[in-house]
Design an enzyme around this catalytic site. Structure first.
Site, short mmCIF file in Angstrom:
data_model
loop_
_atom_site.label_atom_id
_atom_site.label_comp_id
_atom_site.label_asym_id
_atom_site.label_seq_id
_atom_site.Cartn_x
_atom_site.Cartn_y
_atom_site.Cartn_z
N CYS A 110 116.72 -44.37 34.80
CA CYS A 110 115.63 -43.39 34.71
C CYS A 110 114.75 -43.43 35.95
O CYS A 110 114.26 -42.39 36.41
CB CYS A 110 114.82 -43.61 33.44
SG CYS A 110 115.71 -43.10 31.96
N CYS A 160 118.07 -41.60 27.62
CA CYS A 160 116.73 -42.18 27.48
C CYS A 160 115.67 -41.07 27.39
O CYS A 160 115.90 -39.93 27.82
CB CYS A 160 116.39 -43.05 28.68
SG CYS A 160 117.34 -44.55 28.84
N GLU A 169 112.98 -40.65 29.11
CA GLU A 169 112.51 -40.13 30.39
C GLU A 169 113.47 -39.09 30.94
O GLU A 169 113.07 -38.04 31.45
CB GLU A 169 112.36 -41.27 31.41
CG GLU A 169 111.39 -42.36 30.98
CD GLU A 169 112.02 -43.47 30.16
OE1 GLU A 169 112.97 -43.19 29.38
OE2 GLU A 169 111.58 -44.61 30.29
N ASN A 196 114.41 -40.68 23.22
CA ASN A 196 115.78 -41.17 23.38
C ASN A 196 116.68 -40.61 22.28
O ASN A 196 116.25 -40.43 21.13
CB ASN A 196 115.84 -42.69 23.46
CG ASN A 196 115.20 -43.41 22.30
OD1 ASN A 196 114.25 -42.91 21.71
ND2 ASN A 196 115.71 -44.59 21.99
N ILE A 197 117.90 -40.31 22.68
CA ILE A 197 118.89 -39.72 21.78
C ILE A 197 120.14 -40.57 21.90
O ILE A 197 120.87 -40.48 22.90
CB ILE A 197 119.18 -38.25 22.15
CG1 ILE A 197 117.88 -37.43 22.19
CG2 ILE A 197 120.17 -37.64 21.15
CD1 ILE A 197 118.03 -36.06 22.82
N GLU A 198 120.35 -41.42 20.90
CA GLU A 198 121.48 -42.35 20.97
C GLU A 198 122.76 -41.69 20.47
O GLU A 198 122.74 -40.59 19.89
CB GLU A 198 121.15 -43.61 20.16
CG GLU A 198 119.97 -44.35 20.77
CD GLU A 198 119.68 -45.70 20.12
OE1 GLU A 198 120.18 -45.96 19.01
OE2 GLU A 198 118.94 -46.48 20.76
N CYS A 211 113.99 -47.75 32.44
CA CYS A 211 115.19 -48.45 32.90
C CYS A 211 115.53 -48.01 34.33
O CYS A 211 114.97 -47.03 34.86
CB CYS A 211 116.36 -48.18 31.96
SG CYS A 211 117.14 -46.58 32.20
N1 THU Z 1 115.44 -46.36 26.38
C1 THU Z 1 114.69 -45.30 26.80
O1 THU Z 1 114.60 -44.27 26.10
N2 THU Z 1 114.05 -45.39 28.00
C2 THU Z 1 114.14 -46.47 28.84
O2 THU Z 1 113.69 -46.40 29.96
C3 THU Z 1 114.76 -47.70 28.36
C4 THU Z 1 115.62 -47.56 27.16
C5 THU Z 1 116.15 -46.26 25.10
C6 THU Z 1 117.65 -46.16 25.24
C7 THU Z 1 118.12 -46.72 23.91
O3 THU Z 1 118.17 -45.66 22.99
C8 THU Z 1 117.03 -47.68 23.49
O4 THU Z 1 115.91 -47.41 24.32
C9 THU Z 1 117.41 -49.13 23.64
O5 THU Z 1 117.90 -49.41 24.89
#
Ligand code: THU
Length: 127
Positions: free
Chosen positions: A88, A53, A55, A42-44, A85
């Site tokens: 994804c 996310c 995935e 994940n890259i916020e 999520c």
């Molecule tokens: N996140 C994912 O990388 N994959 C998911 O399927 C659910 C959420 C990440 C997004 C965000 O950076 C962090 O988890 C919290 O929501």
């Protein structure tokens, strides 16, 4: 490639997660039909909606390399059995077969759960 190997790659990739806002790191490892592994984390972003996310990062990595056929994905997150999520699941459904593509989750005791994509997103939206 075994599910355990794929989980290990996802777990290693999780170390690259950029998650300064949630502190919730996720790693994924996506296996293509011809045996290549594409990773994602994940890259916020400060603009939270721009976050990607793990995935979808793996899918982007693969598709931008010209690969669109996949057999399974391992996902490792900051809690046991980190389910993908909804967005994804929909993005995976664009490329992966609902009946055969496997989603592999694990917990801190290395127990795994394996789902078919169609179990987690039945009747996905399609045009
Ligand atoms: N996140 C994912 O990388 N994959 C998911 O399927 C659910 C959420 C990440 C997004 C965000 O950076 C962090 O988890 C919290 O929501």
């Amino acid at each position: 490639m075994s599910n355990e190997e794929l989980i290990q790659i996802a777990s290693n990739t999780r170390k690259n997660a950029y998650a300064p806002y949630s502190s919730f790191s996720v790693g994924s490892a996506l296996l293509s039909s011809n045996g290549n592994v594409f990773t994602g984390c994940n890259i916020e972003n400060a603009s939270f909606g721009a976050t990607i996310c793990a995935e979808r990062a793996a899918i982007s990595n693969a598709v931008s390399s010209g690969v669109t056929d996949f057999t399974k994905i391992a996902i490792v997150g900051a809690k046991d059995f980190c389910y993908p999520c909804g967005i994804c699941r929909q993005v995976l459904s664009e490329f992966c077969d609902s009946d055969t593509f496997e989603i592999i989750l694990c917990n801190s005791e290395n127990k795994t759960k394996v789902f078919k994509l169609g179990d987690l997103l039945p009747n996905f939206f399609n045009l």
